[in-house]
Design a protein around this motif. Sequence first.
Motif, short mmCIF file in Angstrom:
data_model
loop_
_atom_site.label_atom_id
_atom_site.label_comp_id
_atom_site.label_asym_id
_atom_site.label_seq_id
_atom_site.Cartn_x
_atom_site.Cartn_y
_atom_site.Cartn_z
N TYR A 147 -8.93 -35.54 4.23
CA TYR A 147 -9.65 -34.67 5.17
C TYR A 147 -9.94 -33.26 4.65
N ARG A 148 -9.26 -32.77 3.63
CA ARG A 148 -9.56 -31.42 3.15
C ARG A 148 -10.38 -31.50 1.86
N PRO A 149 -11.30 -30.55 1.63
CA PRO A 149 -12.08 -30.56 0.39
C PRO A 149 -11.21 -30.25 -0.82
N LEU A 150 -11.49 -30.95 -1.93
CA LEU A 150 -10.79 -30.74 -3.19
C LEU A 150 -11.82 -30.30 -4.24
N LEU A 151 -11.48 -29.27 -5.00
CA LEU A 151 -12.39 -28.81 -6.04
C LEU A 151 -12.18 -29.65 -7.30
N CYS A 152 -13.25 -30.27 -7.79
CA CYS A 152 -13.18 -31.16 -8.94
C CYS A 152 -14.22 -30.76 -9.98
N ALA A 153 -14.08 -31.33 -11.16
CA ALA A 153 -15.06 -31.14 -12.23
C ALA A 153 -15.54 -32.51 -12.70
N THR A 154 -16.83 -32.62 -12.99
CA THR A 154 -17.36 -33.89 -13.49
C THR A 154 -16.91 -34.08 -14.94
N LEU A 155 -16.37 -35.25 -15.24
CA LEU A 155 -15.87 -35.55 -16.58
C LEU A 155 -16.93 -36.14 -17.48
N ALA A 156 -18.01 -36.62 -16.88
CA ALA A 156 -19.12 -37.20 -17.65
C ALA A 156 -20.38 -37.05 -16.81
N PRO A 157 -21.55 -37.06 -17.43
CA PRO A 157 -22.79 -36.98 -16.65
C PRO A 157 -22.86 -38.09 -15.62
N SER A 158 -23.30 -37.77 -14.42
CA SER A 158 -23.36 -38.78 -13.36
C SER A 158 -24.47 -39.77 -13.64
N SER A 159 -24.26 -41.00 -13.14
CA SER A 159 -25.25 -42.07 -13.27
C SER A 159 -25.74 -42.45 -11.88
N LEU A 160 -27.03 -42.69 -11.76
CA LEU A 160 -27.63 -43.01 -10.48
C LEU A 160 -26.98 -44.27 -9.90
N GLY A 161 -26.49 -44.16 -8.67
CA GLY A 161 -25.92 -45.31 -7.98
C GLY A 161 -24.46 -45.57 -8.27
N LEU A 162 -23.86 -44.84 -9.20
CA LEU A 162 -22.45 -45.04 -9.54
C LEU A 162 -21.64 -43.81 -9.18
N PRO A 163 -20.36 -43.99 -8.77
CA PRO A 163 -19.53 -42.82 -8.46
C PRO A 163 -19.35 -41.95 -9.70
N THR A 164 -19.41 -40.66 -9.51
CA THR A 164 -19.22 -39.71 -10.61
C THR A 164 -17.75 -39.61 -10.97
N GLN A 165 -17.44 -39.68 -12.27
CA GLN A 165 -16.05 -39.56 -12.72
C GLN A 165 -15.62 -38.10 -12.60
N LEU A 166 -14.51 -37.88 -11.91
CA LEU A 166 -14.07 -36.53 -11.59
C LEU A 166 -12.66 -36.25 -12.11
N GLY A 167 -12.39 -34.98 -12.32
CA GLY A 167 -11.04 -34.51 -12.61
C GLY A 167 -10.73 -33.39 -11.65
N SER A 168 -9.51 -33.33 -11.15
CA SER A 168 -9.13 -32.32 -10.19
C SER A 168 -8.84 -31.00 -10.89
N VAL A 169 -9.47 -29.93 -10.43
CA VAL A 169 -9.21 -28.61 -10.99
C VAL A 169 -7.78 -28.19 -10.69
N ALA A 170 -7.27 -28.56 -9.52
CA ALA A 170 -5.91 -28.18 -9.14
C ALA A 170 -4.85 -28.81 -10.05
N SER A 171 -5.16 -30.01 -10.61
CA SER A 171 -4.19 -30.68 -11.47
C SER A 171 -4.18 -30.13 -12.88
N ARG A 172 -5.13 -29.22 -13.19
CA ARG A 172 -5.26 -28.63 -14.53
C ARG A 172 -5.63 -29.68 -15.58
N LYS A 173 -6.24 -30.78 -15.12
CA LYS A 173 -6.67 -31.81 -16.05
C LYS A 173 -8.19 -32.01 -15.96
N ALA A 174 -8.88 -30.99 -15.52
CA ALA A 174 -10.33 -31.10 -15.37
C ALA A 174 -10.99 -30.93 -16.73
N ILE A 175 -10.94 -31.99 -17.51
CA ILE A 175 -11.47 -31.95 -18.87
C ILE A 175 -12.97 -31.70 -18.83
N GLY A 176 -13.42 -30.81 -19.69
CA GLY A 176 -14.86 -30.61 -19.83
C GLY A 176 -15.46 -29.62 -18.86
#
Length: 221
Positions: A147-176
């Motif tokens: 229910y709460r928003p999470l700030l994430c970073a895209t790990l790879a360019p998004s593809s039409l119709g497919l979920p975008t691969q994300l990394g959590s900024v809070a986890s300090r593993k937001a590669i790229g």
Amino acid sequence: KEVHSTRAIVSMPDGLTGVVERHELSDELHAAISSGELAHLPDLRKLFIPGEVLSAAVLNRPKPRAEAAAGPGRGRHPPPAVPLSLRLSAVQGAALAGGAPMPKGCLVWGVVESVQEYGAVLSLGGGAKGFLHKSHWSSPAKPPPRYRPLLCATLAPSSLGLPTQLGSVASRKAIGVNAPLGFDNLVPGLLVRALVAGVLADGVRVTFGGGFEGSIPAHSL
């Protein structure tokens, strides 16, 4: 600024104060409250801590309060709180609704929609979806809060119709997060990371990972 069980008080520019009511936390929570499917409503004190930085949309302009009559010990009333929403349909839905691809390294908000064996599916607003692998959770054994928003970073360019691969900024593993950006892959409304390169008379000059510069006016800081 302050977190209560049913609302969050937010500091805004120019000394203004905003308020986020519980039902404006996310589209998912708004729908669940409207349908009456929740036996227990979430306590915002368990989802937020004072000092967090959030992206919010202004719902409407509050009506000004009547000023107190002049007299000893009687001053002006503080401006009323501005009603805000964290629902991603209002915050970034318009930017994502067109299906424009997001480059690697974009910062984007997401809300947990479901938890699966290898990660969590996040709603990004505007019909866009993201996938947050459990290796990018703050704790691999505990899913991110719903229910709460999470700030994430895209790990790879998004593809039409497919979920975008994300990394959590809070986890300090937001590669790229600092991946190169260009004018062709910037999408209005998306969050990107920039470094302050200089202070101007009316704002700041910033640099982006793609080797180009920009400026942020003082009223938008």
